[in-house]
Design a protein around this motif. Structure first.
Motif, PDB file in Angstrom:
ATOM      1  N   THR B  55       0.856  -1.180   0.000  1.00 43.83           N
ATOM      2  CA  THR B  55       0.000   0.000   0.000  1.00 43.83           C
ATOM      3  C   THR B  55       0.896   1.235   0.000  1.00 43.83           C
ATOM      4  OG1 THR B  55      -0.103   0.140   2.389  1.00 43.83           O
ATOM      5  CG2 THR B  55      -1.768  -1.225   1.326  1.00 43.83           C
ATOM      6  N   TRP B  56       0.286   2.357  -0.285  1.00 48.62           N
ATOM      7  CA  TRP B  56       1.064   3.602  -0.400  1.00 48.62           C
ATOM      8  C   TRP B  56       1.837   3.862   0.882  1.00 48.62           C
ATOM      9  CZ3 TRP B  56       1.209   5.871  -5.117  1.00 48.62           C
ATOM     10  CH2 TRP B  56       0.212   5.523  -6.030  1.00 48.62           C
ATOM     11  N   LYS B 337      -9.682   0.963   7.844  1.00 52.04           N
ATOM     12  CA  LYS B 337      -9.478   0.858   6.406  1.00 52.04           C
ATOM     13  C   LYS B 337      -8.099   1.388   6.005  1.00 52.04           C
ATOM     14  CE  LYS B 337     -12.185  -0.582   3.782  1.00 52.04           C
ATOM     15  NZ  LYS B 337     -12.317  -2.024   3.402  1.00 52.04           N
ATOM     16  N   GLU B 341      -6.584  -1.664   4.033  1.00 47.28           N
ATOM     17  CA  GLU B 341      -6.639  -1.448   2.590  1.00 47.28           C
ATOM     18  C   GLU B 341      -5.739  -0.294   2.178  1.00 47.28           C
ATOM     19  OE1 GLU B 341     -10.646  -1.494   1.217  1.00 47.28           O
ATOM     20  OE2 GLU B 341     -10.120  -0.508  -0.650  1.00 47.28           O
ATOM     21  N   GLY B 342      -5.629   0.694   3.036  1.00 45.74           N
ATOM     22  CA  GLY B 342      -4.819   1.866   2.706  1.00 45.74           C
ATOM     23  C   GLY B 342      -5.596   2.856   1.870  1.00 45.74           C
ATOM     24  N   ILE B 343      -4.922   3.977   1.560  1.00 43.28           N
ATOM     25  CA  ILE B 343      -5.608   5.004   0.781  1.00 43.28           C
ATOM     26  C   ILE B 343      -5.669   4.597  -0.677  1.00 43.28           C
ATOM     27  CG2 ILE B 343      -5.207   7.009   2.221  1.00 43.28           C
ATOM     28  CD1 ILE B 343      -2.646   7.511   0.730  1.00 43.28           C
ATOM     29  N   HIS B 344      -6.697   5.092  -1.340  1.00 42.36           N
ATOM     30  CA  HIS B 344      -6.765   4.950  -2.792  1.00 42.36           C
ATOM     31  C   HIS B 344      -6.371   6.286  -3.387  1.00 42.36           C
ATOM     32  CE1 HIS B 344      -8.702   1.004  -3.402  1.00 42.36           C
ATOM     33  NE2 HIS B 344      -8.956   1.168  -2.122  1.00 42.36           N
ATOM     34  N   SER B 367      -0.319   6.044 -10.692  1.00 48.07           N
ATOM     35  CA  SER B 367      -1.393   5.414  -9.941  1.00 48.07           C
ATOM     36  C   SER B 367      -2.506   5.047 -10.899  1.00 48.07           C
ATOM     37  CB  SER B 367      -1.928   6.376  -8.881  1.00 48.07           C
ATOM     38  OG  SER B 367      -3.118   5.857  -8.342  1.00 48.07           O
ATOM     39  N   ASN B 371      -5.056   0.895  -4.370  1.00 45.43           N
ATOM     40  CA  ASN B 371      -4.452   1.191  -3.068  1.00 45.43           C
ATOM     41  C   ASN B 371      -2.946   0.936  -3.080  1.00 45.43           C
ATOM     42  OD1 ASN B 371      -4.693  -1.548  -3.292  1.00 45.43           O
ATOM     43  ND2 ASN B 371      -5.279  -1.870  -1.160  1.00 45.43           N
ATOM     44  N   LYS B 372      -2.396   0.695  -4.253  1.00 47.33           N
ATOM     45  CA  LYS B 372      -0.950   0.539  -4.383  1.00 47.33           C
ATOM     46  C   LYS B 372      -0.524   1.289  -5.637  1.00 47.33           C
ATOM     47  CE  LYS B 372      -1.069  -4.324  -3.170  1.00 47.33           C
ATOM     48  NZ  LYS B 372      -2.436  -4.647  -2.904  1.00 47.33           N
TER      49      LYS B 372
END
Lengths: 787, 417, 165, 162
Positions: B55-56, B337, B341-344, B367, B371-372
């Protein structure tokens, strides 16, 4: 067609569409909780509010029909504000459970809260608490998390057919519950877990065991009923953690029966056989594969040499894959024996060699039928999702009639029902034939014309003739019937007269596949019944618990016990086999092997292993292939299950989706004169008590019998002797009393239970359960005496 | 007559002057370098590829480990790139904190660079002094981030947490009596900002010491002056950045030319060299430390006067405070989240470059809305500089190769990534 | 469970609706059942549902939704005080508090002598008469000031004594 | 003039003596040497060292097996298996941290909603073979139990910043 504009994009939709339908057509996502494409519209979550031009307030997209020239904004300030507001309300009473909630990570509420909600809470007051409910061994509840979307309620009401859940009380006190103290006993109950957008309803067997992001998702196919539901098997570290439906509108829609969903527990059962075992001087010892296979090869060769190849027999399972069945029969034929069969529960084999029973139509077409006759089927329990399709058909106005020996509530409004003793089923069906023939002005066999017609038969015949798309299905009970051929001939004749489709509701995942793979006795071979009635010297058993899976358990057990060599290929250490078998070979269940199933509509579904085989377990097709090599048989050099499949289905790529061209229901040329094709015995059966045997849903195959949670459900209750009040009285017993039931040589001790849905003289005792393995057969005369 | 062949020498990867794991194949004509062939990749960790699987947020600590001698500054372009894709405004205080630590890191880096370069060319003492000051700096980092090196402190949207209000202190023990401890704790009695300020007051004195030891030292000059000359044009052609470029007399500094964060509010100068030799680059680095110290002082002053949030309060991007997370539904959901999942990040591509201690360090991100990152490309200065090894060392003595490696200030975490 | 008489009454209600919509009579049927038994026991609801051919849960939804159906045994007199906003603004809450204090019970409780049960009610459609109170689902009492409440209680107790003699 | 000065400066080794003076001065300056391990440098309360699993004061383990730490761990150093305990609560049956994989970023502590997994000040631990640095739930709980006072103090001190 209506014109509508959503977020500036114009499109046309059919009349009667709602805004959310239109948005989906356009690929625009509108957040929602209570809306579900398969359920009725409730519009009670309010999450799908959108701005509609000229409407003073935001409108719920799921419940607002499109009008011509409508302009909808899903992301306008008003819509966003409304969605944010709704989200805030939804979260007000939601408990801070995310860390301990199984839904965490796959929760719609979480996703929409992050996607559409505010990022900080303003609520400081107390949250409400709702007591948890006990909904049975499959569904866990955390009702405080419930957002009252009522998806589960609508599911039980509309899809499962019985409103087992409801929303009681009102306002802030509203809660979802079952009628006080009751569990949800539907055979489709697991679907409410999928439907629940939050963590209020979660899977009990899966509880707290893994997070969604840890699970690998692999496609597979259910090995249970004839539908062959496509599955998503979720695994972690080579262990199956849970099973979810893979949506396929043509097969399972988005549903899954509990049997398909929860049987995975058996895959991790302590009863799994992980190493080959040999019985040595009465003791089981674990051996290497090489040793075990050499032993088997020698033993079979010896028997073939000393007693002739016909002294060998193979009993395969209809739950085995196409590849396994093919190699199993190939092995037997290679050894020179034609004794191969997979239809263990069948008693009437007089139709052999005349076709391949199948549904006769596409599963998806069931929903559009308007007249249906189901003969001899415990529909709901044997085919949960086909029953569901019929239920929807009834809602759309179809008439479904039932001819059967037990009046179980199929949770669909049957147009006409005729419940008679098993021995009278052919006669009853003949009455329907007569009636239909008279109405149609067709002449039929004299034996049929001579019958007196009952009102029910007349109603059924009239119903069948009044529609445009009719079908007649024979259920498992009819196929296992002693006079299955007669029932079949009559049903087919009826279909011919009424212009209805004729088909079989396949008993098991590969009932059709067994025929396609030719896992059947040839002209010189013995069928399953004969193999057990005339004991062989050596048996090869694949994936079956013959003492439970056979039509005549007592006879089967005796045959196996006397045999010199019994080789069992099974994923489990079957308790019965420990006694009669000589070699146990651990083979993979469906999750650990590649293979194909052909479902009842003739659809070929191939799948790959989802996890690595447990311990020393090996895919059965590989075991059979190596066994073929050790026996020096030709044609055992396949390197993959695909090659085996190509041998059966042809090497065409892609593999045909359907094999309907190879399927033909037997006696497809049935003429007006039934008597020529099959001797119709229309006389009533034994005067006395008759056994009605159902194969209970959770004891139907080796796998489900070992799924602990399913075994705790009501459907898995231990068998009882069920009779109606008249029969009880006739036998001089009362409900609740313990009885001795005798059938043939055998007997069993069971409790009497009152079942008003049975005809007079019928004793219903479920089959395929260790408790009743002592009874002689799944049908026929039976006596009952008080203990 | 015997054929005379050039002598091929394998320099590194275990050589102490190879700055890590450089394997330099030197072709020598006598003592003269005819060809220098740097082999890289021994420290390759596929950071760019790993980022595609994470994830970011999860990639932040991996950025620390690129140029492991200037840790926090590495995180900067990465979080900046994400912020640009997200289109969010970072709180001013967070920007000041980042600039503060960028400059602290710059000093940290140059102290190591000069100290070890001196060590490489034979001046043992320098490294002891520079490491003494580095100790203060890693204390600052530890007090702020919790780690002495790999801070994982910058976040998309700000920094993890505010600067601490107190510094850890020495305690009396059998080696140090109360008086000694009191003296040692003098600078540590206040907040971290007090400690940094105290350091920034002391630091120019230290710089003077270094200059006394090196700048006029004849041996130092003999080893550095006119070694590895790169002309202005060549430096530009070779894509030099940072002190390597400025040493050649090109006035180019992203902090001035493309100001990011709050550099446009700060007062500092850009030193440039004249001859483009190793000595000039040394001088540039010395002056950069003094200028960095200037910036630090300004940041400390601003940070003292302007308390406030250090990370955006939009919990779609940055997690809420622990207290709120434990008590509120929205915050808990966002916390959950964000850490799973991380940020989108909205789809798009972006390049963010900063003036790293070693030159321009840039992160190029693509991007696809997931989420990655779809792709991450890192532009590190050291890699570009190392590619000039052959050109710079050709014709020099073998001993000068060491000087040139030192002047390039390469770190293999950065080159190999 | 229910007397034949009750079923007869229910039949009369059923007759008001089309033959295939028997369950439309559920509210009336539940009211009849409650009149007969005093409250709606689980079995009663199940019996009504069965009679109307609907799922017991569906009948329970109705029975639990409306607060004039009682799911537990009550005192002889059920006093339902409206506490919705218009009433609350005009003294409905005060009336309820007064009753609580006077009877020594809270909402949803019955006095130890089994006489009174106090309930919190929803709007009775007589906001102009606030505060209003409903006695045994049948008798509407308007303008329930403390005096009026005292009077009502006295009257009810007297009524009971009258019946006893 | 300049050239002359430079000549003399050079002749008399001025810059070398100046340098020696700096070095000489340091002979008399207070030493900054720390006698490790008897003596340690000051350590921040934010220090990210060896992990620990904490308990509540009543002895109940804090961890509820939410697996956020496992999810956020960039190095995939944490392995958790969870199940329902007899009292129907969600608990770990396995909680392992492979300290060799761990990159000490502190995300696990940041993610933990119940302050169960924390990073302590401890940095002097070692293993003689790789398996020694594979910490199981029991080992982590033991670290927590032993250092709870310090852990709690450090968290309390840093609470306003997190």
């Amino acid at each position: 067609m209506l014109d509508i504009e959503i977020d500036g994009k114009a499109l046309q939709v059919v009349e009667g569409s709602t805004i959310i339908d239109a948005a989906h057509q356009l690929g625009t996502y509108i957040p929602h909780f209570c809306y579900h494409k398969k359920l009725s519209i409730a519009a009670n979550c309010r999450m799908c509010l959108v701005q509609v031009e000229k409407a003073p307030k935001p409108m719920p997209a799921c419940a607002t029909p499109v009008t011509n020239g409508m302009k909808v904004q899903t992301h306008s300030e008003q819509a966003v504000k409304a969605q944010k507001g709704v989200m805030e309300f939804l979260l007000i009473n939601h408990p801070l459970d995310c860390p301990i909630c199984d839904q965490g990570g796959e929760c719609l509420l979480q996703d929409l809260a992050v996607g559409y909600g505010a990022s900080a809470s303003r609520y400081q007051e107390e949250k409400r608490v709702v007591m948890n409910k006990n909904l049975g061994p499959l569904v866990a509840t955390d009702m405080t998390r419930c957002i009252n979307c009522t998806r589960c309620v609508r599911f039980t009401q509309e899809i499962a057919g019985l409103m087992e859940l409801g929303q009681a009380y009102r306002g802030e006190h509203a809660e979802i519950m079952s009628f006080i103290g009751q569990t949800v006993d539907s055979e489709l109950s697991g679907n409410i877990i999928d439907l629940c957008p939050v963590g209020a309803l979660t899977s009990k067997p899966f509880r707290f065991s893994a997070r969604t992001w840890e699970l690998a998702r692999r496609k597979s196919v259910s090995p249970h009923d004839g539908l062959g539901s496509p599955l998503i098997v979720q695994t972690k570290h080579d262990k199956v953690m849970r099973v979810l439906p893979l949506e396929n509108e043509e097969i399972n829609e988005c549903w899954l029966s509990d049997k398909d969903r929860f049987s995975y527990e058996a895959l991790n059962s302590p009863e799994r056989l992980t190493r080959p075992m040999l019985k040595h001087g009465g003791q089981w010892i674990e051996v290497e594969w090489q040793q075990a296979l050499d032993y088997v090869a020698h033993a079979f060769k010896d028997i073939a040499k000393n007693h002739g190849a016909a002294a060998l027999g193979a009993l395969l399972s209809p739950h085995a894959t196409l590849e396994e069945l093919h190699l199993g029969q190939k092995l037997m034929r290679g050894l020179g024996s034609g004794n191969v069969d997979f239809r263990l529960r069948q008693s009437d084999f007089s139709q052999d060699g005349q076709g391949t029973p199948w549904l006769g139509m596409k599963i998806a077409e069931i929903g559009s039928l308007d007249r249906v006759l189901v003969v001899g089927s415990f529909l709901r329990k044997d085919h949960p999702l086909i029953a569901q399709r019929l239920r929807q058909a009834v809602k759309r106005g179809a008439q479904v009639s039932l001819v059967h020996s037990a009046d179980d509530d199929q949770l669909l409004k049957a147009h006409a029902k005729a419940i008679v003793l098993p021995s009278q089923l052919p006669q009853l069906l003949a009455q329907v034939v007569k009636c239909a023939a008279e109405l149609k002005g067709v002449s039929v066999d004299a034996a049929i014309t001579a019958l007196a017609v009952s009102e029910k038969a007349k109603a059924i015949a009239e119903s069948l003739l009044s529609g445009t798309r009719a079908a007649i299905f024979l259920g498992n009970f009819a196929q296992q019937h002693e006079q299955a051929a007669t029932l079949q001939a009559l049903a087919q004749l009826l279909a011919k007269i009424t212009g209805a489709n004729f088909g079989f509701l396949g008993e098991a995942a590969n009932s059709v596949g067994g025929y396609v793979a030719n896992a059947l006795p040839g002209a010189d071979g013995l069928n399953a019944g004969q193999m057990l009635a005339e004991p062989r010297h050596g048996y090869l058993i694949l994936n079956a618990e013959v003492e439970l899976d056979s039509a005549r358990p007592l006879q089967a057990l005796a045959a196996l016990k006397q045999a010199a060599t019994v080789v069992l290929l099974s994923p489990f250490k079957l308790p019965g086999a420990l006694d009669y078998a000589d070699v146990l070979l651990p083979v993979s269940p469906f999750s650990e092997t590649s293979g194909s199933f052909i479902n009842t509509e003739g659809r070929v579904q191939s799948f790959n292993a989802v996890v690595r085989p447990l311990g020393e377990t090996r895919p059965a097709w590989k075991v059979l292939r190596v066994l073929g090599n050790l026996l020096n048989l030709p044609g055992f050099d396949q390197d993959s299950s695909e090659q085996v499949r190509a041998e059966v289905l042809g090497a065409a790529t892609p593999t045909p989706e359907f094999v309907t061209d190879r399927l033909a229901n037997p006696l497809s040329d049935v003429a007006n004169n039934v008597a020529n094709n099959v001797a119709i015995k229309l006389d009533a059966g034994p005067n006395g008590l008759e056994r009605v045997a159902d194969v209970a849903i959770y004891s139907a195959d080796v796998l489900v019998r070992r799924a602990p949670s399913l075994q705790k459900t009501r459907d898995a209750a231990s068998p009882a002797a069920r009779m109606n009040a008249v029969t009880l009285q006739q036998c001089g017993v009362s409900a609740g009393q313990e009885l001795r039931v005798r059938q043939g040589e055998g007997q069993a001790q069971l409790f009497a239970v009152l079942d008003a849905g049975l005809p007079d003289g019928a004793v219903r005792i479920a089959a395929a359960h260790p408790k009743v393995a002592g009874l002689a057969a799944m049908h026929g005369a039976i006596t009952v005496e008080a203990l | 007559m015997a054929e005379i062949q050039n002598y091929t020498l394998n320099f590194g990867p275990q050589h102490p002057a190879a700055h890590g794991v450089l394997r330099l194949v030197l072709e020598l004509d006598g003592e003269m370098v005819v060809r220098a062939d740097p082999h890289i990749g021994l420290l390759h960790r596929a950071t760019e590829k790993l980022a595609e699987q994470k994830t970011w947020l999860q990639s932040v600590p991996y950025l620390d480990r690129l140029d492991y001698t200037s840790m926090l500054i590495n995180e900067h372009p990465y979080v900046m790139a994400i912020e640009r894709l997200l289109g969010i405004e970072v709180p001013l205080r967070a920007q000041y904190i980042r600039v503060l630590f960028d400059e602290i890191t710059r000093i940290h880096n140059h102290l190591l660079s000069i100290g070890t370069q001196a060590l490489d060319v034979g001046a043992m003492t320098m490294v002891l002094y520079t490491f003494r000051e580095r100790e203060d700096i890693v204390d600052m980092m530890e007090a702020t981030t919790g780690a002495r090196m790999h801070g994982a402190y910058y976040r998309p949207g700000g920094v993890y947490r505010d600067l601490p209000g107190q510094m850890p202190r020495y305690e009396v023990n059998k080696f140090k009596n109360a008086k000694t401890v009191k003296a040692l704790n003098e600078a540590r009695s206040g907040s971290l900002l007090d400690f940094i300020e105290d350091f920034s007051n002391r630091f120019p004195g230290y710089c003077d010491d270094y200059e006394t030891l090196l700048t006029d030292n004849r041996i130092w000059k003999q080893r550095l002056v006119d070694i590895g000359i790169v002309s202005k044009e060549r430096a530009l052609q070779r894509g030099f950045t940072g002190p390597m470029l400025r040493g050649s007399g090109v006035e180019w500094d992203l902090r001035k030319k493309q100001p990011y964060e709050v550099y446009d509010r700060l007062d500092f100068d850009i030193p440039v060299g004249v001859n483009g030799d190793c000595y000039d680059r040394y001088l540039v680095r010395m002056e950069e430390m003094r200028q960095a110290n200037r910036i630090i002082k300004q940041c400390v002053a601003w940070l003292r006067d302007n308390p406030g949030p250090v990370i955006v309060d939009n919990h779609k991007v940055a997690p809420p405070s622990r207290e709120k997370m434990k008590g509120n539904m929205e915050e808990l959901i966002h916390h959950f989240k964000l850490f799973t999942e991380g940020i989108h990040v909205p789809s798009g591509e972006v390049y963010a470059g900063i003036e790293h201690a070693k030159g321009e360090f840039g992160v190029y991100l693509i991007s696809d809305g997931a989420n990655k990152p779809y792709r991450m490309k890192l532009r590190s200065a050291a890699f570009t500089h190392l590619s000039a090894m052959d050109e710079m060392s050709k014709g020099h003595m073998i001993a000068d190769a060491v000087t040139i490696i030192g002047t390039m200030d390469i770190v293999f975490g950065d080159v190999d990534r | 469970m229910l007397s034949d008489d009750a079923f007869k009454k229910i039949d009369r209600e059923i007759a008001k609706y089309p033959a295939d919509q028997k369950q439309s009579a559920v509210m009336a049927a539940l009211a009849i059942a409650q009149d007969e038994n005093g409250y709606l026991a689980q079995e009663t609801i199940a019996a009504v549902a069965d009679y109307l051919g609907m799922a017991p849960m569906a009948a329970f939804e109705v029975a639990s939704f409306y607060n004039m159906y009682d799911l537990a045994p009550l005192g002889r007199y059920k006093l339902t005080v409206c506490t919705n906003l218009p009433c609350a603004l005009s003294g409905g809450v005060d009336a309820a508090e007064y009753l609580k204090q006077k009877l020594g019970i809270a909402f949803n409780e019955t006095t130890p002598d089994g006489l009174f049960t106090l309930k919190q009610g929803e709007c009775l459609g007589a906001c102009g008469d606030a505060p209003v109170l409903l006695m045994n689902n049948k008798r509407m009492c308007s303008f329930m000031t403390t005096e009026a409440i005292d009077q009502l209680l006295t009257e009810l107790r007297a009524d009971l004594r009258g019946q006893a003699t | 003039m300049g050239a002359l000065t430079a000549f003399f400066k050079s002749l008399f080794l001025k810059e070398l003596f100046q340098g020696l003076a700096v070095t000489g001065r340091h002979l008399f300056v207070r030493k900054i040497t720390v006698q490790f391990p008897e003596e340690k440098t000051p350590q921040s309360n934010r220090f990210r060292g060896l992990h620990a699993l904490r308990r509540y004061p009543n002895g109940e383990e804090r961890c509820i097996a939410c697996k956020l730490c496992e999810a956020v761990c960039p190095a995939m150093a944490i392995t958790i298996e969870s199940a329902e305990r007899e009292d129907a609560t969600r608990r770990t049956t396995r909680y392992d941290i492979d300290l060799i994989k761990c990159i000490y970023c502190g995300f696990c502590e940041e993610a933990c909603p119940v302050d169960a997994i924390v990073m302590t000040r401890i940095f002097e631990y070692h293993g003689e073979k790789p398996g020694d640095l594979y910490y199981t739930k029991q080992m982590l709980l033991a670290v927590g139990d032993k250092n709870e006072v310090q852990i709690a103090k450090d968290r309390a001190q840093d609470a306003p910043y997190r």
